[in-house]
Design a protein around this motif. Sequence first.
Motif, short mmCIF file in Angstrom:
data_model
loop_
_atom_site.label_atom_id
_atom_site.label_comp_id
_atom_site.label_asym_id
_atom_site.label_seq_id
_atom_site.Cartn_x
_atom_site.Cartn_y
_atom_site.Cartn_z
N ASP A 190 -27.94 -48.77 -1.46
CA ASP A 190 -26.61 -48.95 -2.17
C ASP A 190 -26.79 -47.62 -3.30
O ASP A 190 -28.04 -48.34 -3.95
CB ASP A 190 -26.07 -49.87 -2.23
N PRO A 191 -25.85 -46.74 -3.49
CA PRO A 191 -26.39 -45.81 -4.32
C PRO A 191 -25.64 -46.23 -5.99
O PRO A 191 -27.06 -46.07 -6.26
CB PRO A 191 -25.38 -44.39 -4.28
N SER A 192 -25.73 -46.66 -6.03
CA SER A 192 -26.02 -47.98 -7.57
C SER A 192 -25.62 -49.07 -7.87
O SER A 192 -25.54 -49.44 -8.99
CB SER A 192 -24.37 -46.81 -8.43
N SER A 226 -22.95 -51.41 -7.59
CA SER A 226 -22.33 -51.07 -8.87
C SER A 226 -20.73 -51.45 -8.53
O SER A 226 -19.48 -51.10 -8.97
CB SER A 226 -22.04 -50.00 -10.36
N GLU A 233 -16.20 -48.55 -10.20
CA GLU A 233 -15.88 -47.75 -10.67
C GLU A 233 -14.76 -46.44 -10.54
O GLU A 233 -14.33 -46.27 -11.69
CB GLU A 233 -16.62 -46.22 -9.41
N THR A 260 -18.69 -57.61 -9.08
CA THR A 260 -19.91 -57.94 -10.07
C THR A 260 -20.73 -58.60 -10.55
O THR A 260 -22.18 -58.89 -9.75
CB THR A 260 -19.27 -57.21 -11.51
N THR A 318 -23.35 -59.18 -6.99
CA THR A 318 -24.18 -58.38 -6.64
C THR A 318 -24.82 -58.54 -7.70
O THR A 318 -25.90 -58.62 -6.38
CB THR A 318 -23.44 -57.16 -7.52
N GLN A 324 -29.09 -59.16 -6.05
CA GLN A 324 -30.57 -58.95 -6.89
C GLN A 324 -31.11 -59.49 -7.46
O GLN A 324 -32.31 -59.57 -7.23
CB GLN A 324 -29.69 -57.81 -8.07
N ARG A 356 -32.55 -48.09 -3.64
CA ARG A 356 -31.07 -47.30 -3.79
C ARG A 356 -30.91 -46.11 -3.25
O ARG A 356 -31.78 -46.00 -3.34
CB ARG A 356 -31.30 -47.39 -5.58
N ARG A 383 -28.73 -43.44 -0.36
CA ARG A 383 -27.46 -44.17 0.80
C ARG A 383 -28.14 -43.96 2.09
O ARG A 383 -27.97 -42.63 2.34
CB ARG A 383 -26.34 -42.58 0.66
N GLU A 429 -32.89 -40.70 -4.67
CA GLU A 429 -33.22 -39.65 -5.71
C GLU A 429 -33.72 -38.49 -5.73
O GLU A 429 -33.18 -37.16 -5.55
CB GLU A 429 -32.85 -39.91 -6.97
#
Length: 155
Positions: free
Chosen positions: A10-12, A14, A20, A80, A83, A87, A96, A98, A118
């Motif tokens: 997952d990228p974030s 969140s 978001e 949330t 999640t 975690q 982290r 895609r 990243e």
Amino acid sequence: QGRGRIAWVDPSFSVGRMGEQYRNVPGNTCAARTNETLEGVSSLRYAEYQDKRAAKREKTIRKWDPTKTYPLNLAVEAFTDMTGVLQEDPDVDLVRGRAISLSQSECCRHWDVEVAGEKQLQRVSAKRVALVIGGEPKPIPGIVGGGGAGMEEDQ
């Protein structure tokens, strides 16, 4: 890769676009359906966290009229919480980034997922892969049919 039984890419972490961008949007699912689905996965501890929120007098999906739809901010809060549970689970490795490609090994014994982080590319191998893509499917190169909601061929 880590030692967990599940790799979560997952990228974030969140709750995606829902957390978001859509927090203040009315929902379109009745509370009873959501409760039934999420209570059916005990490892996510949905009921426990919903009850904790209710004890603090927060609105929750579990306390919502089961025949009515609920605002998405309640789903964002529930997701949330779940999640956070994932975690903290030692069986879950957080990756982290895609997923940018998915391919099957030559002898079809596992899948290789290439993940763009990243700063670097990373490869994750797994016997099974679940693609949870949200509401706007995007093709992943190497998937028959473009990688939408599922794989119909060469599973």
